[in-house]
Motif scaffolding. Structure first.
Motif, mmCIF file in Angstrom:
data_model
loop_
_atom_site.group_PDB
_atom_site.id
_atom_site.type_symbol
_atom_site.label_atom_id
_atom_site.label_comp_id
_atom_site.label_asym_id
_atom_site.label_seq_id
_atom_site.Cartn_x
_atom_site.Cartn_y
_atom_site.Cartn_z
ATOM 1 N N TYR A 140 0.822 -1.204 0.000
ATOM 2 C CA TYR A 140 0.000 0.000 0.000
ATOM 3 C C TYR A 140 0.857 1.254 0.000
ATOM 4 O O TYR A 140 1.937 1.283 0.589
ATOM 5 C CB TYR A 140 -0.900 0.048 1.239
ATOM 6 N N ALA A 141 0.334 2.290 -0.618
ATOM 7 C CA ALA A 141 0.948 3.601 -0.476
ATOM 8 C C ALA A 141 0.756 4.066 0.964
ATOM 9 O O ALA A 141 -0.259 3.758 1.596
ATOM 10 C CB ALA A 141 0.293 4.599 -1.432
ATOM 11 N N ASN A 142 1.735 4.808 1.471
ATOM 12 C CA ASN A 142 1.640 5.265 2.859
ATOM 13 C C ASN A 142 0.377 6.088 3.104
ATOM 14 O O ASN A 142 -0.208 6.040 4.183
ATOM 15 C CB ASN A 142 2.871 6.096 3.216
ATOM 16 N N SER A 143 -0.039 6.818 2.095
ATOM 17 C CA SER A 143 -1.174 7.718 2.252
ATOM 18 C C SER A 143 -2.503 6.987 2.456
ATOM 19 O O SER A 143 -3.474 7.607 2.908
ATOM 20 C CB SER A 143 -1.285 8.647 1.046
ATOM 21 N N VAL A 144 -2.556 5.701 2.131
ATOM 22 C CA VAL A 144 -3.824 4.962 2.243
ATOM 23 C C VAL A 144 -3.752 3.821 3.254
ATOM 24 O O VAL A 144 -4.774 3.171 3.513
ATOM 25 C CB VAL A 144 -4.285 4.418 0.879
ATOM 26 N N LYS A 145 -2.584 3.571 3.816
ATOM 27 C CA LYS A 145 -2.444 2.481 4.785
ATOM 28 C C LYS A 145 -3.401 2.669 5.953
ATOM 29 O O LYS A 145 -3.522 3.763 6.497
ATOM 30 C CB LYS A 145 -1.000 2.407 5.293
ATOM 31 N N GLN A 151 -11.395 -1.669 -1.216
ATOM 32 C CA GLN A 151 -12.299 -1.107 -0.217
ATOM 33 C C GLN A 151 -11.660 0.148 0.345
ATOM 34 O O GLN A 151 -10.561 0.103 0.894
ATOM 35 C CB GLN A 151 -12.554 -2.109 0.902
ATOM 36 N N MET A 152 -12.351 1.257 0.208
ATOM 37 C CA MET A 152 -11.811 2.552 0.631
ATOM 38 C C MET A 152 -12.686 3.097 1.761
ATOM 39 O O MET A 152 -13.870 3.380 1.544
ATOM 40 C CB MET A 152 -11.787 3.529 -0.552
ATOM 41 N N ASN A 153 -12.113 3.228 2.927
ATOM 42 C CA ASN A 153 -12.813 3.756 4.092
ATOM 43 C C ASN A 153 -12.176 5.073 4.530
ATOM 44 O O ASN A 153 -11.055 5.393 4.145
ATOM 45 C CB ASN A 153 -12.761 2.758 5.245
ATOM 46 N N SER A 154 -12.899 5.813 5.340
ATOM 47 C CA SER A 154 -12.404 7.095 5.869
ATOM 48 C C SER A 154 -11.843 7.965 4.751
ATOM 49 O O SER A 154 -10.735 8.503 4.851
ATOM 50 C CB SER A 154 -11.322 6.838 6.937
ATOM 51 N N LEU A 155 -12.608 8.088 3.700
ATOM 52 C CA LEU A 155 -12.140 8.825 2.522
ATOM 53 C C LEU A 155 -11.910 10.295 2.845
ATOM 54 O O LEU A 155 -12.650 10.916 3.632
ATOM 55 C CB LEU A 155 -13.131 8.677 1.381
ATOM 56 N N LYS A 156 -10.881 10.834 2.211
ATOM 57 C CA LYS A 156 -10.508 12.233 2.389
ATOM 58 C C LYS A 156 -10.636 12.962 1.060
ATOM 59 O O LYS A 156 -10.608 12.340 -0.014
ATOM 60 C CB LYS A 156 -9.057 12.324 2.871
ATOM 61 N N PHE A 157 -10.723 14.270 1.139
ATOM 62 C CA PHE A 157 -10.828 15.085 -0.063
ATOM 63 C C PHE A 157 -9.667 14.781 -1.017
ATOM 64 O O PHE A 157 -9.856 14.701 -2.234
ATOM 65 C CB PHE A 157 -10.841 16.565 0.299
ATOM 66 N N GLU A 158 -8.482 14.574 -0.443
ATOM 67 C CA GLU A 158 -7.310 14.350 -1.288
ATOM 68 C C GLU A 158 -7.291 12.969 -1.939
ATOM 69 O O GLU A 158 -6.383 12.667 -2.717
ATOM 70 C CB GLU A 158 -6.018 14.558 -0.474
ATOM 71 N N ASP A 159 -8.267 12.121 -1.649
ATOM 72 C CA ASP A 159 -8.389 10.851 -2.354
ATOM 73 C C ASP A 159 -9.112 11.018 -3.691
ATOM 74 O O ASP A 159 -9.203 10.060 -4.466
ATOM 75 C CB ASP A 159 -9.161 9.831 -1.501
ATOM 76 N N THR A 160 -9.612 12.211 -3.946
ATOM 77 C CA THR A 160 -10.305 12.467 -5.204
ATOM 78 C C THR A 160 -9.354 12.273 -6.376
ATOM 79 O O THR A 160 -8.266 12.862 -6.425
ATOM 80 C CB THR A 160 -10.856 13.904 -5.221
ATOM 81 N N ALA A 161 -9.748 11.424 -7.325
ATOM 82 C CA ALA A 161 -8.900 11.108 -8.469
ATOM 83 C C ALA A 161 -9.639 10.144 -9.381
ATOM 84 O O ALA A 161 -10.693 9.606 -9.012
ATOM 85 C CB ALA A 161 -7.588 10.481 -8.005
ATOM 86 N N VAL A 162 -9.060 9.923 -10.539
ATOM 87 C CA VAL A 162 -9.485 8.803 -11.379
ATOM 88 C C VAL A 162 -8.663 7.592 -10.961
ATOM 89 O O VAL A 162 -7.431 7.672 -10.904
ATOM 90 C CB VAL A 162 -9.290 9.093 -12.879
ATOM 91 N N TYR A 163 -9.344 6.521 -10.640
ATOM 92 C CA TYR A 163 -8.687 5.300 -10.188
ATOM 93 C C TYR A 163 -8.620 4.300 -11.341
ATOM 94 O O TYR A 163 -9.634 4.012 -11.988
ATOM 95 C CB TYR A 163 -9.436 4.710 -9.004
#
Length: 119
Positions: free
Chosen positions: A59-64, A81-93
């Motif tokens: 995992y990237a440190n930012s999502v661990k 599975q993405m929990n506790s989402l933050k504004f900075e997680d906004t992106a094209v995946y």
């Protein structure tokens, strides 16, 4: 060649959750690793998480601690599975599959799915 189709993106409030799916088809037996990458506007594409054919994860440190990658081999599908989402997680995946064909390594990509986190 491997075809990858992502689904599950959308709009969610900060603190919320989403689950992305990536279904693989085609020469799936050539896949040795799959992963999720993301690209935000004006930024380079970056690694989010990977999972090998033996289910070893990275995992990237930012999502661990917030994101979990998993796979269902029977369905040739990888999940994020993405929990506790933050504004900075906004992106094209983007879903990625690392394959070996004819002794050479290849990277196959999905079309991407948009994740937007509102603050």
């Amino acid at each position: 060649q491997v075809q990858l189709v992502e689904s599950g993106g959308g709009l969610v409030q900060a603190g919320g959750s989403l689950r992305l799916s990536c279904a693989a088809s085609g020469n799936v037996f050539s896949i040795y690793i799959m992963g999720w990458y993301r690209q935000a506007p004006g930024k380079q594409r970056e690694l989010v998480a990977t999972i090998t054919s033996t289910s070893s994860t990275n995992y990237a440190n930012s999502v661990k601690g917030r994101f979990t990658i998993s796979r269902d081999n029977a369905k040739n599908t990888v999940y994020l599975q993405m929990n506790s989402l933050k504004f900075e997680d906004t992106a094209v995946y983007y879903c990625n599959a690392g394959t070996v064909r004819g002794g050479y390594p290849y990277n196959d990509w999905g079309q991407g799915t948009q994740v937007t986190v509102s603050s």
